[in-house]
Design a protein around this motif. Structure first.
Motif, PDB file in Angstrom:
ATOM      1  N   TYR A 118       2.094  20.361  26.337  1.00  0.00           N
ATOM      2  CA  TYR A 118       1.365  18.892  26.450  1.00  0.00           C
ATOM      3  C   TYR A 118       0.225  19.038  27.507  1.00  0.00           C
ATOM      4  CZ  TYR A 118       3.873  18.612  30.833  1.00  0.00           C
ATOM      5  OH  TYR A 118       4.387  18.850  32.203  1.00  0.00           O
ATOM      6  N   GLU A 119       0.393  20.184  28.239  1.00  0.00           N
ATOM      7  CA  GLU A 119      -0.786  20.388  29.339  1.00  0.00           C
ATOM      8  C   GLU A 119      -1.994  20.841  28.813  1.00  0.00           C
ATOM      9  OE1 GLU A 119       0.779  23.112  32.344  1.00  0.00           O
ATOM     10  OE2 GLU A 119       2.481  21.853  32.885  1.00  0.00           O
ATOM     11  N   TYR A 120      -1.992  21.303  27.505  1.00  0.00           N
ATOM     12  CA  TYR A 120      -3.053  21.914  26.957  1.00  0.00           C
ATOM     13  C   TYR A 120      -3.705  20.778  25.866  1.00  0.00           C
ATOM     14  CZ  TYR A 120      -6.581  24.866  24.421  1.00  0.00           C
ATOM     15  OH  TYR A 120      -7.615  25.259  23.869  1.00  0.00           O
ATOM     16  N   ILE A 121      -2.776  20.344  25.234  1.00  0.00           N
ATOM     17  CA  ILE A 121      -2.838  19.442  24.061  1.00  0.00           C
ATOM     18  C   ILE A 121      -2.075  18.363  24.203  1.00  0.00           C
ATOM     19  CG2 ILE A 121      -3.925  20.938  22.458  1.00  0.00           C
ATOM     20  CD1 ILE A 121      -1.245  21.079  20.749  1.00  0.00           C
ATOM     21  N   ASN A 122      -2.298  17.578  25.237  1.00  0.00           N
ATOM     22  CA  ASN A 122      -1.728  16.316  25.287  1.00  0.00           C
ATOM     23  C   ASN A 122      -1.791  15.314  24.250  1.00  0.00           C
ATOM     24  OD1 ASN A 122      -0.023  14.448  26.651  1.00  0.00           O
ATOM     25  ND2 ASN A 122      -1.583  13.638  27.718  1.00  0.00           N
ATOM     26  N   GLY A 123      -0.935  14.789  23.442  1.00  0.00           N
ATOM     27  CA  GLY A 123      -0.857  13.945  22.443  1.00  0.00           C
ATOM     28  C   GLY A 123      -0.736  14.526  21.128  1.00  0.00           C
ATOM     29  N   GLU A 124      -0.835  15.908  21.216  1.00  0.00           N
ATOM     30  CA  GLU A 124      -0.532  16.684  19.793  1.00  0.00           C
ATOM     31  C   GLU A 124       0.823  17.703  20.187  1.00  0.00           C
ATOM     32  OE1 GLU A 124      -3.842  18.772  18.132  1.00  0.00           O
ATOM     33  OE2 GLU A 124      -4.480  17.042  17.362  1.00  0.00           O
ATOM     34  N   GLU A 171       3.746  17.122  20.749  1.00  0.00           N
ATOM     35  CA  GLU A 171       5.047  16.802  19.950  1.00  0.00           C
ATOM     36  C   GLU A 171       4.893  17.168  18.456  1.00  0.00           C
ATOM     37  OE1 GLU A 171       7.763  12.574  19.048  1.00  0.00           O
ATOM     38  OE2 GLU A 171       5.644  12.676  20.326  1.00  0.00           O
ATOM     39  N   LEU A 172       3.621  17.171  17.737  1.00  0.00           N
ATOM     40  CA  LEU A 172       3.511  17.605  16.408  1.00  0.00           C
ATOM     41  C   LEU A 172       3.865  19.189  16.371  1.00  0.00           C
ATOM     42  CD1 LEU A 172       2.856  17.256  13.456  1.00  0.00           C
ATOM     43  CD2 LEU A 172       0.509  17.503  14.243  1.00  0.00           C
ATOM     44  N   TYR A 173       3.330  20.002  17.271  1.00  0.00           N
ATOM     45  CA  TYR A 173       3.721  21.299  17.060  1.00  0.00           C
ATOM     46  C   TYR A 173       5.089  21.481  17.565  1.00  0.00           C
ATOM     47  CZ  TYR A 173      -1.251  22.295  16.758  1.00  0.00           C
ATOM     48  OH  TYR A 173      -2.718  22.523  16.369  1.00  0.00           O
ATOM     49  N   ASN A 174       5.544  20.922  18.379  1.00  0.00           N
ATOM     50  CA  ASN A 174       7.170  21.180  18.783  1.00  0.00           C
ATOM     51  C   ASN A 174       8.028  20.808  17.459  1.00  0.00           C
ATOM     52  OD1 ASN A 174       6.823  22.529  21.300  1.00  0.00           O
ATOM     53  ND2 ASN A 174       6.543  20.441  22.285  1.00  0.00           N
ATOM     54  N   SER A 175       7.474  19.932  16.555  1.00  0.00           N
ATOM     55  CA  SER A 175       8.497  19.310  15.691  1.00  0.00           C
ATOM     56  C   SER A 175       8.652  20.495  14.565  1.00  0.00           C
ATOM     57  CB  SER A 175       7.936  18.212  14.751  1.00  0.00           C
ATOM     58  OG  SER A 175       6.606  18.539  14.127  1.00  0.00           O
ATOM     59  N   TYR A 176       7.795  21.573  14.733  1.00  0.00           N
ATOM     60  CA  TYR A 176       7.885  22.747  13.914  1.00  0.00           C
ATOM     61  C   TYR A 176       8.298  23.870  14.800  1.00  0.00           C
ATOM     62  CZ  TYR A 176       4.915  20.528  10.138  1.00  0.00           C
ATOM     63  OH  TYR A 176       4.380  19.645   9.471  1.00  0.00           O
ATOM     64  N   THR A 177       8.690  24.960  14.358  1.00  0.00           N
ATOM     65  CA  THR A 177       9.577  25.998  15.215  1.00  0.00           C
ATOM     66  C   THR A 177       8.372  26.716  16.114  1.00  0.00           C
ATOM     67  OG1 THR A 177      10.890  26.300  13.196  1.00  0.00           O
ATOM     68  CG2 THR A 177      10.987  27.973  15.099  1.00  0.00           C
ATOM     69  N   PHE A 178       7.670  25.791  16.814  1.00  0.00           N
ATOM     70  CA  PHE A 178       6.646  26.510  17.648  1.00  0.00           C
ATOM     71  C   PHE A 178       7.135  27.400  18.859  1.00  0.00           C
ATOM     72  CE2 PHE A 178       4.349  25.617  21.862  1.00  0.00           C
ATOM     73  CZ  PHE A 178       3.248  26.661  21.611  1.00  0.00           C
ATOM     74  N   ILE A 179       6.616  28.551  19.005  1.00  0.00           N
ATOM     75  CA  ILE A 179       7.338  29.343  20.101  1.00  0.00           C
ATOM     76  C   ILE A 179       6.184  29.446  21.196  1.00  0.00           C
ATOM     77  CG2 ILE A 179       8.188  31.877  20.523  1.00  0.00           C
ATOM     78  CD1 ILE A 179       8.981  31.980  17.601  1.00  0.00           C
ATOM     79  N   LYS A 180       5.050  30.006  20.979  1.00  0.00           N
ATOM     80  CA  LYS A 180       4.174  30.300  22.027  1.00  0.00           C
ATOM     81  C   LYS A 180       2.793  30.214  21.419  1.00  0.00           C
ATOM     82  CE  LYS A 180       5.448  33.795  24.699  1.00  0.00           C
ATOM     83  NZ  LYS A 180       5.507  35.163  25.276  1.00  0.00           N
ATOM     84  N   MET A 181       1.675  29.873  22.274  1.00  0.00           N
ATOM     85  CA  MET A 181       0.178  29.909  21.979  1.00  0.00           C
ATOM     86  C   MET A 181      -0.483  30.752  22.979  1.00  0.00           C
ATOM     87  SD  MET A 181      -1.960  27.757  23.604  1.00  0.00           S
ATOM     88  CE  MET A 181      -3.276  27.187  22.477  1.00  0.00           C
TER      89      MET A 181
END
Length: 228
Positions: free
Chosen positions: A52-58, A60-70
């Protein structure tokens, strides 16, 4: 008459296993991808807890998938500080999840290119997926030379990423009659139903009807029967 009809198919989620993959930071390009470019800021890494520190507002969408790291890196042209490029590479945990986040950005009518599994191309950015990775290459300006550079950089990144171009699960829905660029993978309860947590869905056109066909992915036969 123009009608919308829904079909449901339930099957085991055995195809959804998360693969280990390579370290996402291995794929961020060095600034020598073109003459005169340098780091604007050094690569930074984000995980589910601080995305959220990088893409605040989005986030939650990424974390609804199996997001690991970017990993994100920003570049600037030393001869023209109005020319900037940012590269974001997301390890989404599995090819299906990488396609899933990509599919949330696409829709019919956009411009597409053959980069990775598929790419959305605009005047300012290229978004694509390959294997378990989702990538955005963003330009700070839309000059023709920048559009070419951003697309070439996206192709170079895609060539380095491991994995197959498209997840096998996408073949679960029939190709005949499927409307281009409508196939999507949802993980937040399709149609608002908790039992339909993981769903592949696409639009189809047959004589006199528009159909939304969807497949619900579950862990076992008992859960499939409960969802049905």
């Amino acid at each position: 008459m123009f009608r919308v009809v829904f079909f449901l198919l339930l099957l085991s989620g055995a195809m959804m296993a998360v693969s280990a993959g390579s370290e996402v930071t291995d794929f961020i390009p060095e600034p020598d991808f073109a003459p005169g470019w340098k780091w604007d800021f050094e690569p930074e890494v984000y995980v589910p807890e601080n995305l959220y520190e990088y893409i605040n507002g989005e986030a939650e969408l990424y974390n609804s998938y199996t997001f690991i790291k970017m990993v994100t890196g920003s570049y600037i042209n030393s001869q023209d500080d109005m020319q900037t490029i940012t590269v974001d590479i997301y390890d989404m945990g599995s090819p299906l999840d990488a396609f899933g986040i990509y599919s949330r950005f696409r829709r019919p009518g956009l411009t597409f290119a053959d980069i990775g599994g598929e790419a959305i191309v605009s005047e300012y950015n290229v978004r694509f997926y390959k294997g378990q990775y989702f990538v955005q290459v963003n330009s700070g300006s839309r000059e023709d030379e920048m559009q070419v550079l951003v697309r070439d950089l996206a192709k170079d990144i895609a060539a380095e990423l491991p994995g197959t171009d498209s997840p096998a699960e996408l073949t679960l829905l029939p190709q005949q009659g499927q409307q281009p660029h409508t196939l999507a993978y949802h993980t937040s309860g399709f149609m608002g139903l908790e039992a339909f947590k993981d769903a592949l869905a696409a639009d189809y056109v047959i004589p006199e009807d528009t159909l939304t066909v969807f497949v619900i992915l579950v862990d076992n036969k008992d859960k499939a029967m409960m969802a049905l």
